[in-house]
Design a protein around this motif. Sequence first.
Motif, PDB file in Angstrom:
ATOM      1  N   GLY A  77       8.023  14.216  -6.355  1.00 21.21           N
ATOM      2  CA  GLY A  77       6.783  13.464  -6.548  1.00 21.21           C
ATOM      3  C   GLY A  77       5.652  14.045  -5.731  1.00 21.21           C
ATOM      4  N   GLY A  78       4.578  13.309  -5.633  1.00 19.51           N
ATOM      5  CA  GLY A  78       3.415  13.722  -4.860  1.00 19.51           C
ATOM      6  C   GLY A  78       3.587  13.389  -3.397  1.00 19.51           C
ATOM      7  N   THR A 131      -6.925  10.785   0.827  1.00 18.02           N
ATOM      8  CA  THR A 131      -6.055  11.251  -0.257  1.00 18.02           C
ATOM      9  C   THR A 131      -6.464  12.615  -0.777  1.00 18.02           C
ATOM     10  OG1 THR A 131      -7.372  10.043  -1.881  1.00 18.02           O
ATOM     11  CG2 THR A 131      -5.417   8.926  -0.991  1.00 18.02           C
ATOM     12  N   GLY A 174      -0.140   7.802  -3.804  1.00 16.48           N
ATOM     13  CA  GLY A 174      -0.123   8.777  -4.886  1.00 16.48           C
ATOM     14  C   GLY A 174       0.012  10.214  -4.467  1.00 16.48           C
ATOM     15  N   PRO A 175      -0.430  11.110  -5.358  1.00 18.02           N
ATOM     16  CA  PRO A 175      -0.232  12.557  -5.119  1.00 18.02           C
ATOM     17  C   PRO A 175      -1.050  13.095  -3.956  1.00 18.02           C
ATOM     18  CG  PRO A 175      -1.371  12.176  -7.213  1.00 18.02           C
ATOM     19  CD  PRO A 175      -1.082  10.851  -6.608  1.00 18.02           C
TER      20      PRO A 175
END
Length: 158
Positions: free
Chosen positions: A47-48, A14, A157-158
């Motif tokens: 968004g991410g 990530t 997520g991002p």
Amino acid sequence: MAPDIALRFERVRTKGSHNDLRLRLGSYRHTCDSYYLAIDNSPTAFGGLGPRLSRLLEQWAAQVEALTGTGGTAYLPYDFSDQCTAWLRVSSSDGRGAEVHAGWSRIEAWGLTPSDYLATAPRVQDFAPIPGAHIHCSLSALAAHINTTRPTLTATGP
């Protein structure tokens, strides 16, 4: 629960936008970058990175579902690079079964929009399959598998 097929597209890190994605197709493994997804600034990229990956798979699922009942060929991008792009070629002669091959095209990533690649997919005319990178499955199992993968990618997520 969707049938399990030998296809995985996952985010393995990530942090950063290089070597953070992995495609598994049968025994074939390929590590790729999310860089072009991260810099996509089109209205369909929101968004991410997690939601952008989910958007990519949303397009994959739509293309696979469009083959159901009629057959044909669809190209699903998974690696976006400066000099080329990598695609999954999904072919169905009967609208039920599918052959999925990984391969390359000379279409450069800077010339397409990952969050809305459907205008580019028909231009994949130089697809070069990677030896040994293929599976056979049903179109319905493939579509279900793609759709069950989307929430997992969103959650990264991002």
